[in-house]
Design an enzyme around this catalytic site. Sequence first.
Site, PDB file in Angstrom:
ATOM      1  N   LYS A 179       5.807  -7.577   2.539  1.00 39.32           N
ATOM      2  CA  LYS A 179       5.584  -7.390   3.977  1.00 39.32           C
ATOM      3  C   LYS A 179       4.442  -8.308   4.424  1.00 39.32           C
ATOM      4  CE  LYS A 179       4.909  -2.838   3.871  1.00 39.32           C
ATOM      5  NZ  LYS A 179       4.786  -2.739   2.408  1.00 39.32           N
ATOM      6  N   GLY A 198       0.836  -1.188   0.000  1.00 40.66           N
ATOM      7  CA  GLY A 198       0.000   0.000   0.000  1.00 40.66           C
ATOM      8  C   GLY A 198       0.873   1.241   0.000  1.00 40.66           C
ATOM      9  N   SER A 199       0.344   2.347  -0.502  1.00 38.75           N
ATOM     10  CA  SER A 199       1.078   3.606  -0.437  1.00 38.75           C
ATOM     11  C   SER A 199       0.880   4.243   0.940  1.00 38.75           C
ATOM     12  CB  SER A 199       0.618   4.531  -1.558  1.00 38.75           C
ATOM     13  OG  SER A 199       1.000   3.973  -2.801  1.00 38.75           O
ATOM     14  N   GLY A 200       1.543   5.362   1.148  1.00 33.40           N
ATOM     15  CA  GLY A 200       1.457   6.023   2.445  1.00 33.40           C
ATOM     16  C   GLY A 200       2.668   5.739   3.317  1.00 33.40           C
ATOM     17  N   HIS A 201       3.619   4.927   2.783  1.00 35.04           N
ATOM     18  CA  HIS A 201       4.815   4.581   3.556  1.00 35.04           C
ATOM     19  C   HIS A 201       6.072   5.206   2.958  1.00 35.04           C
ATOM     20  CE1 HIS A 201       2.120   1.758   5.328  1.00 35.04           C
ATOM     21  NE2 HIS A 201       2.019   1.028   4.235  1.00 35.04           N
ATOM     22  N   ASP A 211      -1.315  -8.190   1.306  1.00 33.22           N
ATOM     23  CA  ASP A 211      -0.109  -8.206   0.471  1.00 33.22           C
ATOM     24  C   ASP A 211       0.249  -9.630   0.068  1.00 33.22           C
ATOM     25  OD1 ASP A 211      -0.022  -5.711   2.270  1.00 33.22           O
ATOM     26  OD2 ASP A 211       1.508  -5.275   0.772  1.00 33.22           O
ATOM     27  N   HIS A 215       0.004   1.458   9.507  1.00 32.12           N
ATOM     28  CA  HIS A 215      -1.229   1.674   8.759  1.00 32.12           C
ATOM     29  C   HIS A 215      -2.244   2.470   9.554  1.00 32.12           C
ATOM     30  CE1 HIS A 215       0.651  -1.692   6.692  1.00 32.12           C
ATOM     31  NE2 HIS A 215       0.093  -1.197   5.621  1.00 32.12           N
TER      32      HIS A 215
END
Lengths: 204, 204, 329, 329
Positions: free
Chosen positions: C104, C53-56, C109, C215
Amino acid sequence: MSLDRVARERLVRALAGAVIEHADELTSLDQAIGDGDHGLNMKRGFEAVLAALPGLADKPLPEMLKAIGMTLVMKVGGASGPLVGTFFMELGKALPEQPSRADLVAATERAIEAVKARGRSEAGQKTLLDVLVPVHAILAGGGDAKAIAIEAVQAADRTTPMLAIRGRASFLGERSIGHMDPGSRSASLLISAAVETLEFEVNT
Amino acid sequence: MSLDRVARERLVRALAGAVIEHADELTSLDQAIGDGDHGLNMKRGFEAVLAALPGLADKPLPEMLKAIGMTLVMKVGGASGPLVGTFFMELGKALPEQPSRADLVAATERAIEAVKARGRSEAGQKTLLDVLVPVHAILAGGGDAKAIAIEAVQAADRTTPMLAIRGRASFLGERSIGHMDPGSRSASLLISAAVETLEFEVNT
Amino acid sequence: MKKLINSTDTVLEESLDGLAAAHADILLLGVERKFVRRRTLKPGKVALISGGGSGHEPLHAGFVGIGMLDAACPGQVFTSPTPDQMIEAAEAVDTGAGVLFIVKNYEGDVMNFTMAAEMAGREIVSVVTNDDVAVEKSTYTTGRRGVAGTLIVEKMVGAAAEKGMPLAALKALGDHVNRRTRSMGVALLPCTVPAAGRPNFTLTDNEMEMGVGIHGEPGRRRVPLASADDIAAEMLNAILGDLAPGKGSEVMLLVNGFGATPLIELYLMANSAKRILDGAGIAATRFLTGSYVTSLDMAGVSITVSVLDSQAKELWDAPVHTAALRWGI
Amino acid sequence: MKKLINSTDTVLEESLDGLAAAHADILLLGVERKFVRRRTLKPGKVALISGGGSGHEPLHAGFVGIGMLDAACPGQVFTSPTPDQMIEAAEAVDTGAGVLFIVKNYEGDVMNFTMAAEMAGREIVSVVTNDDVAVEKSTYTTGRRGVAGTLIVEKMVGAAAEKGMPLAALKALGDHVNRRTRSMGVALLPCTVPAAGRPNFTLTDNEMEMGVGIHGEPGRRRVPLASADDIAAEMLNAILGDLAPGKGSEVMLLVNGFGATPLIELYLMANSAKRILDGAGIAATRFLTGSYVTSLDMAGVSITVSVLDSQAKELWDAPVHTAALRWGI
Ligand SMILES: Nc1ncnc2c1ncn2[C@@H]1O[C@H](COP(=O)(O)OP(=O)(O)O)[C@@H](O)[C@H]1O
Ligand SMILES: Nc1ncnc2c1ncn2[C@@H]1O[C@H](COP(=O)(O)OP(=O)(O)O)[C@@H](O)[C@H]1O
Ligand SMILES: [Mg+2]
Ligand SMILES: [Mg+2]
Ligand SMILES: [Mg+2]
Ligand SMILES: [Mg+2]
């Protein structure tokens, strides 16, 4: 005027106490139109001055003032460190050990000129000069301790409606209007503490 | 049971509508014990399904279900994408064009087994299986549309006191208790929408 | 919600375009931005692909480049990417030596990468990272999350791949590094997913969430705000208790900000952590301090310890040129 | 106030210790932490010294190392360092080729560096940076603040010094780069000085401060929250209006986070800014995106544009090895 060792120590404690007690207020003023450190800066400097007592008071008045100035320069930082430090250093350089009132007027004038040179500033720009300069005028005009203390407070108040031309508040442009200049407030506190102590010394 | 093109389109719109309308609620549920994206994920997937209409409904039922599944797999992401996508794909693979009730029971069972295999999970772990499995039992036991819809809602409610063993909520340990599982809620919404539409078709 | 964005729908696309423009010398965007790839591939090298996921950010796209990843697949914010992304990335960067996925450990995922591997029609092996000690281990549950330690796996496996290590050995190396790497995180302030518009949880001025992931989810426990030393001690206690490195071990210390934590605090935490390691007779000889595996605008920090041997040190020190990590090139 | 600290009195010391421990290969701390210096000096090279209030990390200590600064003097948070710091730093790193001070234009900084230069008893020349276009220029006022553009001056002058450029030429180069560099900043959330314990200003959910500096001070105007594109347009309008680069100019684009701004937003802003530059026929050929000149935990961003010529490109691209910027080494 002659200040013995005890009186000199009393003077130093009064100056430091005035600043340290009002540190939060000074920081709040600086938060409004500056970067919120003026109280912290002045407190750090005068705590270092206090830490140099009692030895500091062993020195003759001019040496003591120069030492206070140097301590402030090396501990305060920011704009106020060089300015307030310079003021004390120059005062020390100009005063004889037992100054007359005329000596005091001349030395204060010289110290103010040094502050102007260091800050490339003038009265009217919403800085501590807006307290130093009018207070000096009262002193030079023969005003008594009370008149000086009153002028110090009023001069600081008069910085509130001013537009800042110097110092961080100048970055705010018009938004600097309506807030008291923090450096003027600390200058006014120092002056009030000084004249109170000195009046006490002179009268006793 | 036979679903013509119009009925198939109506079914797809009902499924998508149920999820999209409740997207905020699903996201809120996922914010409490997950990462706050379940409504966004399901909405994205079913918007892609809607975008494939009307062409999607031209396909025979099994092909249509497989296409929905593949769209969900390729658009949803997260845990729900592979799981809900697999469910639809396997249902499509197992159902004949005009399924009997027995066909529906067998195909749903196969789809549930595929979800378990993909998720390495079982009923009782606070996941959408806690809706799929009991609803399947009602279907297999001959329950009518109403009984199925009621069980779907109640099964989702029963996930509230459960401890999560699978999915993101499991990272919370005991703190997962007391919140409804978001995937169970979306499964329940999809089932309710499906049985309502199918009942309407069967009765008309 | 206060963010520098144009619309919640286009955050990811616009940010990826900015990344690609700013690093056009080393990066290329795939069609429909399904992946970010290394501009120049190295024939005969195993292709390393990660994603999530994005945001990391900068994880994972910021670690694409020489000596690290060949491609990264960005999912929506906090949502695993979809299998088509990994399949197309593999198609684009596999030069024939096989593909290694670095994933991860989250069910989303793992499932999406597994489906991609099943559907891709080429040789693909996966390393799954699970370094988060905040999640108690149990064979019945999902297991531990993959968090900041993932970047250490990506760096070391990336360096080995660059040197020509074959697929099976890279898989073994990745698993090995992962087993020797443990992390734990704490949040002082929550984060806000742009499309959700509100934070996942709220904290009062005196609370923090101990044992959070990346998250925006709540942690294991809500506790009173503690000092940097106490936070470091609790984290290192859990990490070292699990890793059990021998006295005199050499380790790498990664102090990772979650996105809204200033560097002055991260270096302070590094200092607290190092003092504790020193006291335990463990020598931190490699450091990384910064915001590398983030959780949008969450304020907080994670500490990662990775036990080093001479191979690990060599691989960490090897040249790398990516958007977020660079040395020796 | 939520910070990863042990006590408000020791934030600076502990953070400096962490920095020094994490970068012991390149950095050394001076006595009483009065300065951070380059571990290995290069004889015959002009010594570059910068410094300023802390709270802007990684500026300046993070830019000490090969190809950039020789020493940095950290003041208290948002407070200029004192002259003794610069005097002792000069003493430590001057190898006989003279000393150049790089000073951000604040009266406190300028006065303290000037006093140091007067008292140091060695050859010292200063470059004063003043890249902030948010402050309207006037001969009567303090003038413009030095903000993020300072790092570009430090990098380019540092590269030139490393190549052996003499003091007078470095001074001219620094002034030249400064004149071709302009910045502007916006704050979405204020910051909190640890010792003050409360933010300098507050903003509602729909407000931002346009034209802020890097000291948590209010900006020139409080305006409604705007989109990334609108923010970039206002900033670039002011910057380009002042710089007036010709069509077809080459520039460097620095998108700088203020400390609590996540990278995903910074790359998005870089994308917005690049689109605007493209539209104006200006080619951004060098990029730096990250939190480099910060204001504690302030959320917001600044954009800096620096006009490039072939010398500037060569100096920017030259190898550098510091805590915060590293390439080619
Ligand atoms: N150029 C100047 N000339 C005279 N006084 C100044 C000048 N610049 C700043 N000051 C004074 O210094 C005060 C601010 O001191 P302080 O907050 O300690 O330093 P800084 O502004 O560096 O944070 C101002 O309120 C003003 O009175
Ligand atoms: N291993 C699993 N088996 C079955 N269902 C699962 C599993 N993991 C997660 N789920 C379901 O998926 C839902 C979460 O979906 P979603 O929020 O879209 O994905 P993510 O958890 O990756 O953010 C959970 O509420 C749960 O019902
Ligand atoms: Mg101030
Ligand atoms: Mg979710
Ligand atoms: Mg998710
Ligand atoms: Mg200051």
